[in-house]
Design an enzyme around this catalytic site. Structure first.
Site, PDB file in Angstrom:
ATOM      1  CG  ASP A   1     -47.229   8.803 -12.826  1.00 20.15           C
ATOM      2  OD1 ASP A   1     -47.424   8.547 -14.022  1.00 20.15           O
ATOM      3  OD2 ASP A   1     -47.965   9.558 -12.170  1.00 20.15           O
TER       4      ASP A   1
ATOM      5  CD  GLU B   1     -51.458  11.025 -17.475  1.00 17.75           C
ATOM      6  OE1 GLU B   1     -52.565  10.659 -17.088  1.00 17.75           O
ATOM      7  OE2 GLU B   1     -50.576  11.389 -16.688  1.00 17.75           O
TER       8      GLU B   1
HETATM    9 ZN   LIG Z   1     -48.927   8.698 -15.119  1.00 21.54          ZN
END
Ligand SMILES: [Zn+2]
Length: 463
Positions: A298, A332
Protein backbone atom coordinates in the site's frame (compact mmCIF):
# COMPACT_ATOMS: atom_id res chain seq x y z
CA UNK A 1 -32.60 -35.34 -22.43
CA UNK A 2 -33.45 -31.72 -22.16
CA UNK A 3 -30.51 -31.03 -19.95
CA UNK A 4 -28.09 -32.65 -22.40
CA UNK A 5 -29.62 -30.85 -25.37
CA UNK A 6 -29.28 -27.56 -23.52
CA UNK A 7 -25.64 -28.34 -22.75
CA UNK A 8 -24.90 -29.11 -26.41
CA UNK A 9 -26.67 -25.94 -27.55
CA UNK A 10 -24.78 -23.94 -24.97
CA UNK A 11 -21.53 -25.50 -26.12
CA UNK A 12 -22.19 -24.69 -29.79
CA UNK A 13 -23.08 -21.17 -28.87
CA UNK A 14 -19.87 -20.90 -26.89
CA UNK A 15 -17.81 -22.05 -29.89
CA UNK A 16 -19.62 -19.63 -32.17
CA UNK A 17 -19.00 -16.72 -29.82
CA UNK A 18 -15.36 -17.78 -29.37
CA UNK A 19 -14.94 -18.01 -33.13
CA UNK A 20 -16.43 -14.56 -33.70
CA UNK A 21 -14.27 -13.20 -30.93
CA UNK A 22 -11.19 -14.82 -32.42
CA UNK A 23 -12.06 -13.44 -35.82
CA UNK A 24 -12.57 -9.88 -34.65
CA UNK A 25 -10.03 -9.65 -31.88
CA UNK A 26 -7.50 -12.46 -31.85
CA UNK A 27 -7.26 -11.93 -35.59
CA UNK A 28 -5.68 -8.59 -34.93
CA UNK A 29 -2.85 -10.12 -33.01
CA UNK A 30 -4.01 -9.16 -29.54
CA UNK A 31 -3.41 -12.60 -28.11
CA UNK A 32 0.22 -12.58 -29.29
CA UNK A 33 0.79 -9.01 -28.12
CA UNK A 34 -0.54 -9.75 -24.64
CA UNK A 35 1.62 -12.85 -24.47
CA UNK A 36 4.65 -10.73 -25.34
CA UNK A 37 3.74 -8.31 -22.52
CA UNK A 38 3.45 -11.16 -19.99
CA UNK A 39 6.65 -12.81 -21.29
CA UNK A 40 8.52 -9.54 -20.93
CA UNK A 41 7.25 -8.89 -17.41
CA UNK A 42 7.91 -12.43 -16.19
CA UNK A 43 11.43 -12.62 -17.58
CA UNK A 44 13.06 -9.19 -17.56
CA UNK A 45 10.98 -6.73 -15.56
CA UNK A 46 12.69 -4.28 -13.21
CA UNK A 47 9.45 -3.82 -11.25
CA UNK A 48 10.54 -5.70 -8.13
CA UNK A 49 13.93 -3.99 -8.03
CA UNK A 50 12.19 -0.61 -8.39
CA UNK A 51 9.89 -1.49 -5.50
CA UNK A 52 12.92 -2.62 -3.48
CA UNK A 53 14.51 0.78 -3.97
CA UNK A 54 11.35 2.61 -2.93
CA UNK A 55 10.87 0.40 0.17
CA UNK A 56 14.44 -0.07 1.35
CA UNK A 57 16.34 3.03 0.19
CA UNK A 58 13.51 5.52 0.77
CA UNK A 59 11.18 3.73 3.18
CA UNK A 60 7.74 4.75 4.37
CA UNK A 61 6.61 8.12 3.07
CA UNK A 62 3.73 9.87 4.75
CA UNK A 63 2.63 13.11 3.08
CA UNK A 64 4.84 16.00 4.09
CA UNK A 65 7.74 13.78 5.19
CA UNK A 66 11.27 13.99 3.72
CA UNK A 67 10.80 10.43 2.40
CA UNK A 68 7.69 11.51 0.45
CA UNK A 69 9.80 14.23 -1.17
CA UNK A 70 12.50 11.66 -1.97
CA UNK A 71 9.90 9.35 -3.54
CA UNK A 72 8.73 12.21 -5.79
CA UNK A 73 12.30 12.74 -6.99
CA UNK A 74 12.95 9.00 -7.41
CA UNK A 75 9.87 8.26 -9.53
CA UNK A 76 10.45 11.38 -11.65
CA UNK A 77 14.00 10.28 -12.41
CA UNK A 78 12.87 6.70 -12.99
CA UNK A 79 10.34 7.67 -15.68
CA UNK A 80 12.85 10.06 -17.25
CA UNK A 81 15.43 7.28 -17.40
CA UNK A 82 12.97 5.08 -19.32
CA UNK A 83 12.48 7.73 -21.99
CA UNK A 84 8.91 8.87 -21.31
CA UNK A 85 8.13 11.85 -23.61
CA UNK A 86 7.57 14.21 -20.69
CA UNK A 87 7.80 13.84 -16.94
CA UNK A 88 6.60 16.67 -14.72
CA UNK A 89 5.53 17.52 -11.20
CA UNK A 90 2.05 18.79 -10.41
CA UNK A 91 2.16 20.92 -7.23
CA UNK A 92 -0.35 20.15 -4.47
CA UNK A 93 -0.53 21.29 -0.83
CA UNK A 94 -0.79 18.31 1.52
CA UNK A 95 -1.51 17.85 5.23
CA UNK A 96 1.50 17.18 7.42
CA UNK A 97 0.62 14.94 10.34
CA UNK A 98 3.28 13.60 12.67
CA UNK A 99 2.94 10.65 15.03
CA UNK A 100 5.29 11.91 17.74
CA UNK A 101 6.48 9.61 20.55
CA UNK A 102 5.66 5.91 20.72
CA UNK A 103 2.07 5.57 21.88
CA UNK A 104 1.35 4.34 25.40
CA UNK A 105 -1.87 2.45 26.10
CA UNK A 106 -1.64 0.88 29.55
CA UNK A 107 -4.36 -0.78 31.55
CA UNK A 108 -3.36 0.16 35.09
CA UNK A 109 -5.53 -1.79 37.53
CA UNK A 110 -6.48 -5.23 36.25
CA UNK A 111 -7.16 -7.91 38.84
CA UNK A 112 -5.91 -10.60 36.49
CA UNK A 113 -2.81 -9.08 34.87
CA UNK A 114 -1.90 -6.14 37.12
CA UNK A 115 -0.62 -3.37 34.84
CA UNK A 116 -0.58 -4.31 31.18
CA UNK A 117 0.46 -2.47 28.00
CA UNK A 118 -1.44 -2.87 24.75
CA UNK A 119 0.07 -2.82 21.23
CA UNK A 120 -1.17 0.38 19.67
CA UNK A 121 -0.79 3.00 16.95
CA UNK A 122 -2.34 6.47 16.94
CA UNK A 123 -4.80 6.94 14.09
CA UNK A 124 -3.66 9.26 11.32
CA UNK A 125 -4.83 12.90 11.65
CA UNK A 126 -5.50 12.33 15.37
CA UNK A 127 -4.71 14.99 17.95
CA UNK A 128 -2.53 13.88 20.88
CA UNK A 129 -3.36 13.56 24.57
CA UNK A 130 -0.62 16.01 25.48
CA UNK A 131 2.62 15.02 27.20
CA UNK A 132 0.98 14.14 30.51
CA UNK A 133 -1.48 11.68 28.99
CA UNK A 134 -4.91 10.72 30.31
CA UNK A 135 -5.82 8.27 33.08
CA UNK A 136 -9.53 7.45 32.82
CA UNK A 137 -12.17 4.74 33.10
CA UNK A 138 -12.88 2.80 29.93
CA UNK A 139 -16.20 1.69 28.51
CA UNK A 140 -16.73 -0.74 25.59
CA UNK A 141 -19.23 -0.56 22.72
CA UNK A 142 -19.52 -2.69 19.59
CA UNK A 143 -19.99 0.04 17.00
CA UNK A 144 -21.06 3.64 16.43
CA UNK A 145 -24.78 2.82 16.60
CA UNK A 146 -24.28 1.26 20.05
CA UNK A 147 -22.19 4.26 21.09
CA UNK A 148 -25.01 6.64 20.21
CA UNK A 149 -27.43 4.53 22.26
CA UNK A 150 -25.18 4.85 25.32
CA UNK A 151 -25.29 8.62 24.96
CA UNK A 152 -23.93 10.63 27.87
CA UNK A 153 -22.80 7.50 29.76
CA UNK A 154 -19.48 7.85 27.93
CA UNK A 155 -18.88 11.36 29.27
CA UNK A 156 -15.41 11.83 30.73
CA UNK A 157 -14.33 8.31 29.75
CA UNK A 158 -12.18 6.53 27.20
CA UNK A 159 -14.45 4.67 24.77
CA UNK A 160 -13.27 1.34 23.35
CA UNK A 161 -15.12 0.62 20.09
CA UNK A 162 -14.62 -3.05 19.32
CA UNK A 163 -15.90 -3.40 15.74
CA UNK A 164 -14.92 -6.63 13.99
CA UNK A 165 -14.53 -7.21 10.27
CA UNK A 166 -17.20 -9.65 9.12
CA UNK A 167 -15.25 -12.88 8.50
CA UNK A 168 -18.07 -14.44 6.44
CA UNK A 169 -17.76 -11.94 3.59
CA UNK A 170 -15.62 -13.48 0.83
CA UNK A 171 -14.62 -10.09 -0.53
CA UNK A 172 -12.40 -8.67 2.21
CA UNK A 173 -12.83 -5.13 0.91
CA UNK A 174 -16.54 -5.39 1.64
CA UNK A 175 -15.74 -6.48 5.20
CA UNK A 176 -13.23 -3.64 5.50
CA UNK A 177 -15.85 -1.15 4.30
CA UNK A 178 -18.20 -2.29 7.06
CA UNK A 179 -15.66 -1.97 9.88
CA UNK A 180 -13.67 1.07 8.82
CA UNK A 181 -16.51 3.48 9.64
CA UNK A 182 -15.56 3.04 13.30
CA UNK A 183 -11.95 4.01 12.64
CA UNK A 184 -12.96 6.99 10.52
CA UNK A 185 -15.74 8.52 12.63
CA UNK A 186 -15.57 6.86 16.07
CA UNK A 187 -13.53 9.69 17.59
CA UNK A 188 -15.90 12.42 16.44
CA UNK A 189 -19.02 10.57 17.55
CA UNK A 190 -17.54 9.72 20.95
CA UNK A 191 -16.17 13.24 21.38
CA UNK A 192 -19.59 14.61 20.58
CA UNK A 193 -21.01 12.68 23.55
CA UNK A 194 -18.33 13.99 25.91
CA UNK A 195 -15.79 11.12 25.77
CA UNK A 196 -12.13 12.10 26.26
CA UNK A 197 -10.44 9.58 23.94
CA UNK A 198 -11.15 6.59 21.72
CA UNK A 199 -9.55 3.18 21.30
CA UNK A 200 -10.58 1.17 18.22
CA UNK A 201 -9.95 -2.43 17.27
CA UNK A 202 -7.52 -2.75 14.34
CA UNK A 203 -9.31 -3.36 11.05
CA UNK A 204 -8.18 -6.85 10.11
CA UNK A 205 -9.57 -10.36 10.21
CA UNK A 206 -6.39 -11.82 11.63
CA UNK A 207 -5.95 -12.26 15.35
CA UNK A 208 -2.41 -11.01 16.09
CA UNK A 209 -0.31 -8.44 17.95
CA UNK A 210 0.12 -5.97 15.06
CA UNK A 211 -1.78 -2.68 15.36
CA UNK A 212 -3.15 -1.07 12.16
CA UNK A 213 -3.17 2.69 11.71
CA UNK A 214 -5.26 4.61 9.15
CA UNK A 215 -7.10 7.89 8.84
CA UNK A 216 -9.72 9.28 11.10
CA UNK A 217 -11.92 12.15 9.96
CA UNK A 218 -12.99 14.80 12.46
CA UNK A 219 -16.50 15.95 11.66
CA UNK A 220 -16.99 19.71 11.55
CA UNK A 221 -18.18 21.33 14.80
CA UNK A 222 -17.54 18.21 16.86
CA UNK A 223 -14.84 18.07 19.57
CA UNK A 224 -11.54 16.56 18.44
CA UNK A 225 -10.35 13.84 20.81
CA UNK A 226 -7.32 11.52 20.56
CA UNK A 227 -7.74 8.08 18.98
CA UNK A 228 -5.59 4.96 18.79
CA UNK A 229 -5.99 1.47 17.36
CA UNK A 230 -4.99 -1.61 19.36
CA UNK A 231 -4.06 -4.99 17.88
CA UNK A 232 -6.87 -7.53 17.52
CA UNK A 233 -5.41 -9.81 20.23
CA UNK A 234 -5.23 -6.88 22.62
CA UNK A 235 -8.77 -5.85 21.66
CA UNK A 236 -9.94 -9.32 22.70
CA UNK A 237 -7.97 -9.09 25.94
CA UNK A 238 -9.27 -5.61 26.74
CA UNK A 239 -12.82 -6.75 26.12
CA UNK A 240 -12.31 -9.66 28.51
CA UNK A 241 -10.87 -7.36 31.18
CA UNK A 242 -13.79 -4.93 30.85
CA UNK A 243 -16.22 -7.85 31.22
CA UNK A 244 -14.45 -8.91 34.42
CA UNK A 245 -14.12 -5.49 35.95
CA UNK A 246 -16.24 -2.36 35.64
CA UNK A 247 -13.73 0.03 37.24
CA UNK A 248 -11.00 -0.63 34.66
CA UNK A 249 -8.69 2.34 34.06
CA UNK A 250 -6.44 3.10 31.11
CA UNK A 251 -3.47 5.42 30.87
CA UNK A 252 -3.24 6.77 27.32
CA UNK A 253 -0.46 8.97 26.00
CA UNK A 254 0.03 10.17 22.42
CA UNK A 255 1.87 13.23 21.16
CA UNK A 256 0.73 13.23 17.53
CA UNK A 257 -0.21 16.50 15.90
CA UNK A 258 -1.25 18.12 12.64
CA UNK A 259 1.30 20.68 11.43
CA UNK A 260 0.82 23.26 8.67
CA UNK A 261 0.21 22.09 5.09
CA UNK A 262 3.31 21.36 3.01
CA UNK A 263 3.98 21.74 -0.72
CA UNK A 264 4.24 18.36 -2.43
CA UNK A 265 3.59 16.91 -5.88
CA UNK A 266 1.86 14.37 -8.05
CA UNK A 267 4.45 12.90 -10.42
CA UNK A 268 3.24 12.55 -14.01
CA UNK A 269 4.95 10.71 -16.86
CA UNK A 270 3.49 10.94 -20.34
CA UNK A 271 3.83 9.15 -23.67
CA UNK A 272 2.13 11.12 -26.43
CA UNK A 273 -0.53 9.41 -28.55
CA UNK A 274 0.31 8.96 -32.23
CA UNK A 275 -3.18 9.27 -33.78
CA UNK A 276 -5.51 10.52 -31.00
CA UNK A 277 -3.20 12.45 -28.66
CA UNK A 278 -6.07 14.46 -27.16
CA UNK A 279 -7.56 11.30 -25.66
CA UNK A 280 -5.90 10.41 -22.37
CA UNK A 281 -5.59 7.10 -20.56
CA UNK A 282 -4.52 7.47 -16.93
CA UNK A 283 -2.87 4.71 -14.93
CA UNK A 284 -1.55 5.17 -11.42
CA UNK A 285 -1.18 4.46 -7.74
CA UNK A 286 -0.44 6.56 -4.67
CA UNK A 287 3.10 7.42 -3.75
CA UNK A 288 2.50 8.32 -0.11
CA UNK A 289 2.15 5.63 2.54
CA UNK A 290 1.61 5.36 6.29
CA UNK A 291 4.57 6.09 8.52
CA UNK A 292 5.07 2.48 9.65
CA UNK A 293 6.42 -0.40 7.55
CA UNK A 294 7.53 0.43 4.01
CA UNK A 295 4.28 0.99 2.12
CA UNK A 296 5.07 -2.03 -0.07
CA UNK A 297 1.58 -3.37 -0.82
CA UNK A 298 0.00 0.00 0.00
CA UNK A 299 0.82 1.36 -2.46
CA UNK A 300 4.44 1.11 -3.59
CA UNK A 301 3.55 -1.93 -5.69
CA UNK A 302 0.69 -0.09 -7.40
CA UNK A 303 3.01 2.81 -8.26
CA UNK A 304 5.74 0.58 -9.65
CA UNK A 305 3.25 -1.50 -11.68
CA UNK A 306 1.90 1.73 -13.17
CA UNK A 307 5.39 2.91 -14.16
CA UNK A 308 5.79 -0.48 -15.82
CA UNK A 309 2.88 0.24 -18.16
CA UNK A 310 4.78 3.12 -19.75
CA UNK A 311 8.15 1.40 -19.59
CA UNK A 312 6.81 -1.79 -21.20
CA UNK A 313 5.22 0.16 -24.07
CA UNK A 314 8.60 1.79 -24.73
CA UNK A 315 10.62 -1.42 -24.29
CA UNK A 316 8.40 -3.41 -26.67
CA UNK A 317 8.15 -0.58 -29.18
CA UNK A 318 4.38 -0.19 -28.75
CA UNK A 319 3.42 3.28 -29.93
CA UNK A 320 0.17 4.26 -28.19
CA UNK A 321 -2.55 5.81 -30.35
CA UNK A 322 -3.82 7.79 -27.41
CA UNK A 323 -1.84 9.67 -24.78
CA UNK A 324 -0.73 7.44 -21.93
CA UNK A 325 -0.32 9.18 -18.60
CA UNK A 326 1.27 7.45 -15.62
CA UNK A 327 0.41 9.25 -12.37
CA UNK A 328 1.96 8.88 -8.92
CA UNK A 329 -0.73 10.44 -6.74
CA UNK A 330 0.28 12.12 -3.48
CA UNK A 331 -1.64 11.99 -0.18
CA UNK A 332 -4.22 9.28 -0.74
CA UNK A 333 -3.85 8.03 2.81
CA UNK A 334 -4.77 11.07 4.85
CA UNK A 335 -6.40 13.57 2.54
CA UNK A 336 -6.71 12.52 -1.14
CA UNK A 337 -5.37 15.94 -2.06
CA UNK A 338 -3.33 14.60 -5.01
CA UNK A 339 -6.30 12.82 -6.61
CA UNK A 340 -8.49 15.87 -6.15
CA UNK A 341 -5.85 18.23 -7.56
CA UNK A 342 -5.28 16.01 -10.61
CA UNK A 343 -9.01 15.97 -11.45
CA UNK A 344 -9.34 19.71 -10.82
CA UNK A 345 -6.52 20.56 -13.26
CA UNK A 346 -7.80 18.08 -15.88
CA UNK A 347 -11.22 19.73 -15.71
CA UNK A 348 -9.79 23.25 -15.89
CA UNK A 349 -7.81 22.31 -19.01
CA UNK A 350 -10.83 20.59 -20.59
CA UNK A 351 -8.89 17.36 -21.01
CA UNK A 352 -10.56 14.27 -22.43
CA UNK A 353 -9.83 11.34 -20.15
CA UNK A 354 -11.29 8.21 -21.73
CA UNK A 355 -10.21 5.77 -19.02
CA UNK A 356 -8.44 5.89 -15.66
CA UNK A 357 -6.96 2.78 -14.09
CA UNK A 358 -5.61 2.44 -10.57
CA UNK A 359 -3.83 -0.21 -8.59
CA UNK A 360 -4.32 0.26 -4.84
CA UNK A 361 -5.56 -3.04 -3.46
CA UNK A 362 -2.23 -4.72 -2.80
CA UNK A 363 0.25 -6.48 -5.07
CA UNK A 364 -1.22 -9.95 -4.78
CA UNK A 365 -2.09 -12.23 -7.70
CA UNK A 366 -4.35 -10.23 -10.06
CA UNK A 367 -7.75 -11.81 -10.72
CA UNK A 368 -9.63 -9.12 -12.63
CA UNK A 369 -10.81 -5.53 -12.55
CA UNK A 370 -13.54 -3.60 -10.79
CA UNK A 371 -15.20 -0.94 -12.91
CA UNK A 372 -17.37 2.16 -12.81
CA UNK A 373 -18.76 3.36 -16.11
CA UNK A 374 -21.62 2.97 -18.55
CA UNK A 375 -22.97 -0.47 -19.32
CA UNK A 376 -21.58 -0.22 -22.84
CA UNK A 377 -18.10 0.57 -21.51
CA UNK A 378 -18.19 -2.27 -19.00
CA UNK A 379 -19.49 -4.74 -21.60
CA UNK A 380 -16.70 -3.81 -23.96
CA UNK A 381 -14.09 -4.57 -21.28
CA UNK A 382 -15.89 -7.81 -20.39
CA UNK A 383 -15.78 -8.90 -24.04
CA UNK A 384 -11.97 -9.03 -23.71
CA UNK A 385 -12.15 -11.48 -20.81
CA UNK A 386 -11.18 -14.48 -23.04
CA UNK A 387 -7.82 -12.80 -23.61
CA UNK A 388 -7.14 -12.72 -19.85
CA UNK A 389 -8.52 -16.06 -18.67
CA UNK A 390 -5.35 -18.02 -19.22
CA UNK A 391 -3.49 -15.57 -17.00
CA UNK A 392 -5.89 -16.24 -14.13
CA UNK A 393 -7.94 -13.09 -14.63
CA UNK A 394 -11.63 -14.03 -14.44
CA UNK A 395 -13.46 -11.40 -12.39
CA UNK A 396 -14.73 -8.43 -14.42
CA UNK A 397 -18.16 -8.16 -12.80
CA UNK A 398 -17.70 -6.13 -9.64
CA UNK A 399 -18.54 -2.45 -9.48
CA UNK A 400 -15.89 -0.20 -8.00
CA UNK A 401 -12.93 2.05 -8.70
CA UNK A 402 -9.92 3.51 -6.92
CA UNK A 403 -9.78 6.42 -4.47
CA UNK A 404 -7.32 8.58 -6.43
CA UNK A 405 -9.15 8.34 -9.74
CA UNK A 406 -12.63 8.72 -8.21
CA UNK A 407 -12.59 12.57 -8.40
CA UNK A 408 -12.45 12.17 -12.22
CA UNK A 409 -15.85 10.49 -12.25
CA UNK A 410 -17.89 13.53 -13.37
CA UNK A 411 -15.55 13.96 -16.36
CA UNK A 412 -16.90 10.72 -17.81
CA UNK A 413 -14.02 8.27 -18.13
CA UNK A 414 -14.33 4.58 -17.49
CA UNK A 415 -12.81 4.03 -14.04
CA UNK A 416 -11.11 0.72 -13.30
CA UNK A 417 -9.13 -0.78 -10.47
CA UNK A 418 -6.92 -3.83 -10.69
CA UNK A 419 -8.48 -6.54 -8.51
CA UNK A 420 -5.94 -8.82 -6.88
CA UNK A 421 -6.81 -11.72 -4.61
CA UNK A 422 -8.08 -10.00 -1.46
CA UNK A 423 -7.58 -12.69 1.19
CA UNK A 424 -4.24 -11.59 2.65
CA UNK A 425 -4.25 -7.83 2.11
CA UNK A 426 -5.59 -6.89 5.54
CA UNK A 427 -2.81 -8.78 7.30
CA UNK A 428 -0.43 -6.05 6.11
CA UNK A 429 -2.62 -3.00 5.44
CA UNK A 430 -1.37 0.11 7.32
CA UNK A 431 1.05 -1.83 9.53
CA UNK A 432 4.74 -2.26 10.27
CA UNK A 433 4.42 -5.59 8.42
CA UNK A 434 3.79 -3.95 5.03
CA UNK A 435 7.36 -4.38 3.84
CA UNK A 436 9.00 -5.51 0.59
CA UNK A 437 9.27 -9.11 1.82
CA UNK A 438 5.46 -9.27 2.01
CA UNK A 439 5.26 -8.79 -1.78
CA UNK A 440 5.85 -11.75 -4.07
CA UNK A 441 8.00 -10.83 -7.07
CA UNK A 442 6.06 -12.97 -9.55
CA UNK A 443 2.68 -11.75 -8.37
CA UNK A 444 3.90 -8.15 -8.72
CA UNK A 445 5.05 -8.89 -12.30
CA UNK A 446 1.69 -10.51 -13.10
CA UNK A 447 0.00 -7.33 -11.87
CA UNK A 448 2.22 -5.14 -14.04
CA UNK A 449 1.48 -7.36 -17.05
CA UNK A 450 -2.27 -7.30 -16.37
CA UNK A 451 -2.28 -3.52 -16.11
CA UNK A 452 -0.15 -3.06 -19.24
CA UNK A 453 -2.30 -5.47 -21.26
CA UNK A 454 -5.53 -3.73 -20.29
CA UNK A 455 -4.13 -0.28 -21.09
CA UNK A 456 -2.89 -1.67 -24.41
CA UNK A 457 -6.36 -2.94 -25.39
CA UNK A 458 -8.10 0.28 -24.33
CA UNK A 459 -5.55 2.27 -26.31
CA UNK A 460 -6.04 0.16 -29.43
CA UNK A 461 -9.81 -0.17 -29.30
CA UNK A 462 -10.91 2.98 -27.49
CA UNK A 463 -13.67 2.81 -24.91
ZN1 LIG B 1 -3.58 2.65 -0.53
Amino acid sequence: MAFRKYTIMKRSLYFLVSFLFAYTTFGQGYEEKIKSIYDHQLSESPVYENLRYLCKEIGNRLSGSPQAAAAVEYTKQLMESYGFDTVYLQPVMVPHWVRGDKEVVRVTNTKKYGTISLNSLALGNSVGTGPKGLLLNVIEVENIAALKKLGKKVEGKIVFINTKMDPTLINNFEAYGGAVITRAYGASEAGNLGAKAVIVRSVTNRLDDTPHTGSLVYKPLMPQIPAVAVSTKDAEKLSEMIRDQDDLKIYLRTTSQMLSDVLSYNVIGEIKGSTNPEEIIVVGGHLDSWDVGEGAHDDGGGCMMSVEVGRTFLALGIKPKRTLRVVMFMNEENGLRGGKKYAEIAKKKGEITIAALESDSGSFFPEGYTMMGTEAQRNKIKSWKPLFLKYGMYDFDQLGSGADISPLEDQGPLLMELLPNTQKYFIYHHTAADILEAVDKRELEMGAAALTSMVYLIDQEGI
